[in-house]
Design an enzyme around this catalytic site. Structure first.
Site, PDB file in Angstrom:
ATOM      1  N   ASP A 172       0.852  -1.197   0.000  1.00 57.20           N
ATOM      2  CA  ASP A 172       0.000   0.000   0.000  1.00 57.20           C
ATOM      3  C   ASP A 172       0.889   1.249   0.000  1.00 57.20           C
ATOM      4  OD1 ASP A 172      -1.758   2.084   0.568  1.00 57.20           O
ATOM      5  OD2 ASP A 172      -2.976   0.871   1.935  1.00 57.20           O
ATOM      6  N   TYR A 218      -6.549  17.213  -5.455  1.00 57.66           N
ATOM      7  CA  TYR A 218      -5.869  16.304  -6.394  1.00 57.66           C
ATOM      8  C   TYR A 218      -4.859  17.094  -7.233  1.00 57.66           C
ATOM      9  CZ  TYR A 218      -5.336  13.169 -10.451  1.00 57.66           C
ATOM     10  OH  TYR A 218      -4.841  12.368 -11.458  1.00 57.66           O
TER      11      TYR A 218
HETATM   12  P1  NDP Z   1      -6.487   2.909 -12.074  1.00 59.95           P
HETATM   13  O1  NDP Z   1      -7.575   3.162 -11.087  1.00 59.95           O
HETATM   14  O2  NDP Z   1      -6.826   2.303 -13.389  1.00 59.95           O
HETATM   15  O3  NDP Z   1      -5.323   2.037 -11.417  1.00 59.95           O
HETATM   16  C1  NDP Z   1      -4.817   2.419 -10.174  1.00 59.95           C
HETATM   17  C2  NDP Z   1      -3.717   1.441  -9.773  1.00 59.95           C
HETATM   18  O4  NDP Z   1      -3.124   1.937  -8.572  1.00 59.95           O
HETATM   19  C3  NDP Z   1      -4.250   0.057  -9.473  1.00 59.95           C
HETATM   20  O5  NDP Z   1      -3.265  -0.884  -9.763  1.00 59.95           O
HETATM   21  C4  NDP Z   1      -4.504   0.146  -7.983  1.00 59.95           C
HETATM   22  O6  NDP Z   1      -4.522  -1.165  -7.390  1.00 59.95           O
HETATM   23  C5  NDP Z   1      -3.291   0.956  -7.547  1.00 59.95           C
HETATM   24  N1  NDP Z   1      -3.475   1.634  -6.270  1.00 59.95           N
HETATM   25  C6  NDP Z   1      -4.505   2.389  -5.865  1.00 59.95           C
HETATM   26  N2  NDP Z   1      -4.337   2.783  -4.607  1.00 59.95           N
HETATM   27  C7  NDP Z   1      -3.155   2.264  -4.200  1.00 59.95           C
HETATM   28  C8  NDP Z   1      -2.429   2.298  -2.993  1.00 59.95           C
HETATM   29  N3  NDP Z   1      -2.896   2.934  -1.915  1.00 59.95           N
HETATM   30  N4  NDP Z   1      -1.254   1.654  -2.934  1.00 59.95           N
HETATM   31  C9  NDP Z   1      -0.764   0.982  -4.001  1.00 59.95           C
HETATM   32  N5  NDP Z   1      -1.413   0.895  -5.164  1.00 59.95           N
HETATM   33  C10 NDP Z   1      -2.597   1.540  -5.258  1.00 59.95           C
HETATM   34  O7  NDP Z   1      -5.791   4.354 -12.271  1.00 59.95           O
HETATM   35  P2  NDP Z   1      -5.034   4.995 -13.526  1.00 59.95           P
HETATM   36  O8  NDP Z   1      -4.241   3.996 -14.234  1.00 59.95           O
HETATM   37  O9  NDP Z   1      -6.005   5.803 -14.277  1.00 59.95           O
HETATM   38  O10 NDP Z   1      -4.102   6.042 -12.757  1.00 59.95           O
HETATM   39  C11 NDP Z   1      -2.724   5.852 -12.598  1.00 59.95           C
HETATM   40  C12 NDP Z   1      -2.059   7.198 -12.382  1.00 59.95           C
HETATM   41  O11 NDP Z   1      -2.360   8.052 -13.486  1.00 59.95           O
HETATM   42  C13 NDP Z   1      -2.522   7.945 -11.119  1.00 59.95           C
HETATM   43  O12 NDP Z   1      -1.395   8.550 -10.509  1.00 59.95           O
HETATM   44  C14 NDP Z   1      -3.450   9.021 -11.666  1.00 59.95           C
HETATM   45  O13 NDP Z   1      -3.495  10.153 -10.849  1.00 59.95           O
HETATM   46  C15 NDP Z   1      -2.810   9.298 -13.012  1.00 59.95           C
HETATM   47  N6  NDP Z   1      -3.713   9.909 -13.969  1.00 59.95           N
HETATM   48  C16 NDP Z   1      -4.806   9.214 -14.437  1.00 59.95           C
HETATM   49  C17 NDP Z   1      -5.662   9.829 -15.343  1.00 59.95           C
HETATM   50  C18 NDP Z   1      -6.869   9.138 -15.898  1.00 59.95           C
HETATM   51  O14 NDP Z   1      -7.698   9.814 -16.530  1.00 59.95           O
HETATM   52  N7  NDP Z   1      -7.034   7.832 -15.726  1.00 59.95           N
HETATM   53  C19 NDP Z   1      -5.429  11.207 -15.805  1.00 59.95           C
HETATM   54  C20 NDP Z   1      -4.263  11.811 -15.246  1.00 59.95           C
HETATM   55  C21 NDP Z   1      -3.443  11.190 -14.365  1.00 59.95           C
HETATM   56  P3  NDP Z   1      -5.292  -1.447  -5.981  1.00 59.95           P
HETATM   57  O15 NDP Z   1      -6.587  -0.689  -6.057  1.00 59.95           O
HETATM   58  O16 NDP Z   1      -5.454  -2.930  -5.935  1.00 59.95           O
HETATM   59  O17 NDP Z   1      -4.381  -0.939  -4.925  1.00 59.95           O
END
Ligand code: NDP
Length: 250
Positions: free
Chosen positions: A59, A150
């Site tokens: 995490d 954010y």
């Molecule tokens: P997703 O929700 O598709 O994936 C998120 C990933 O992060 C999952 O693998 C999730 O797994 C993991 N995650 C979430 N919380 C935690 C935690 N506390 N510790 C470890 N792992 C964690 O998100 P995106 O792929 O869309 O986003 C990825 C990045 O891109 C982020 O930083 C986001 O801010 C950024 N971003 C995304 C945009 C979008 O439109 N999608 C736009 C701009 C930026 P699990 O839940 O099992 O922990």
């Protein structure tokens, strides 16, 4: 020989979305990739997609995670070449609804976690002259209502990118960031926690606001992740690459 043959890459939040797409691309180009997340089942499912993916439940809120992540990555080949600080969370809410808990939750995963993990990885990245890639967002520079917590966290990671780039350049470590625009993933539902029935309208508003006329695909971002981390990309550091279909300049 593939570009990342023999190299070890860490992708936090690598079980879904942008992180998983990037991890798969690194693996396809020869890297051994450690992906992290909170959900063991999701990580296992992800690992079945490529034999070079390995998973660790970690995490990003937990200050004990960085040491475990670094140890697990070293277990893949005794080295760390690329750290992708991708895991992130957010909140869509007016400022007047902000609480200490909602602010801390965003900054702990989006700012404190990446900083602690980068700190733990530095000695190993120095040995390989490796690189750090932070994942920001168009929100890191583009202002908007109801998204200040954010966006503020993403502005912080962008500025840390520049500061780390200067601090770590003498060690041969490059530090860059990618700022994606709206990308089709589970982020709005899982991380921003928007009510599911509001998501289609939200996505349609975003689509209309993107000059190139579509929301992004995870591979639109993953390909840049690889290019920034490529071992042949030796003279670029401290940069934030915006990949957003023109969203940020509209
Ligand atoms: P997703 O929700 O598709 O994936 C998120 C990933 O992060 C999952 O693998 C999730 O797994 C993991 N995650 C979430 N919380 C935690 C935690 N506390 N510790 C470890 N792992 C964690 O998100 P995106 O792929 O869309 O986003 C990825 C990045 O891109 C982020 O930083 C986001 O801010 C950024 N971003 C995304 C945009 C979008 O439109 N999608 C736009 C701009 C930026 P699990 O839940 O099992 O922990």
């Amino acid at each position: 020989m593939a570009a990342f043959d023999g190299l070890v890459v860490i992708v936090t939040g690598g079980s879904a979305g942008i992180g998983l797409a990037s991890a798969l691309r690194f693996a396809e180009e020869g890297a051994r990739v450690l992906i992290t997340g909170r959900n063991a089942e999701a990580l296992d499912t992800a690992c079945r997609q490529h034999p070079s993916l390995r998973a660790l439940v970690a995490d990003g809120h937990d200050p004990g995670s960085p040491a475990r992540i670094v140890d697990a990555a070293l277990g893949l080949g005794g080295r760390i070449d690329v750290l992708v600080n991708n895991a992130g969370t957010g909140v869509v809410a007016p400022l007047v609804a902000a609480t200490a808990q909602s602010i801390d939750e965003v900054f702990s995963l989006n700012v404190r976690g990446p900083a602690l993990l980068a700190a733990a990885a530095v000695p190993h990245l120095e040995r390989t002259r490796g690189s750090i890639l932070n994942v920001s967002s168009t929100g890191g520079t583009k202002a908007g209502p109801n998204i200040s917590i954010y966006s503020g966290s993403k502005a912080a990671i962008e500025h840390m990118t520049r500061c780390w780039a200067l601090e770590l350049a003498p060690l041969g470590i490059r530090v860059n960031a990618i700022a994606p625009g709206p990308v089709k993933t589970g982020f709005l539902r899982n991380q921003m926690r928007l009510p599911p029935d509001t998501i289609p309208a939200h996505e349609e508003r975003e689509r209309k606001a993107v000059p190139l006329g579509r929301r992004g695909h995870v591979d639109d971002i993953a390909q840049w992740m690889l290019d920034l981390a490529r071992p042949t990309n030796t003279w670029m550091t401290g940069q934030v690459v915006v990949v957003d279909g023109g969203f940020g300049i509209a």
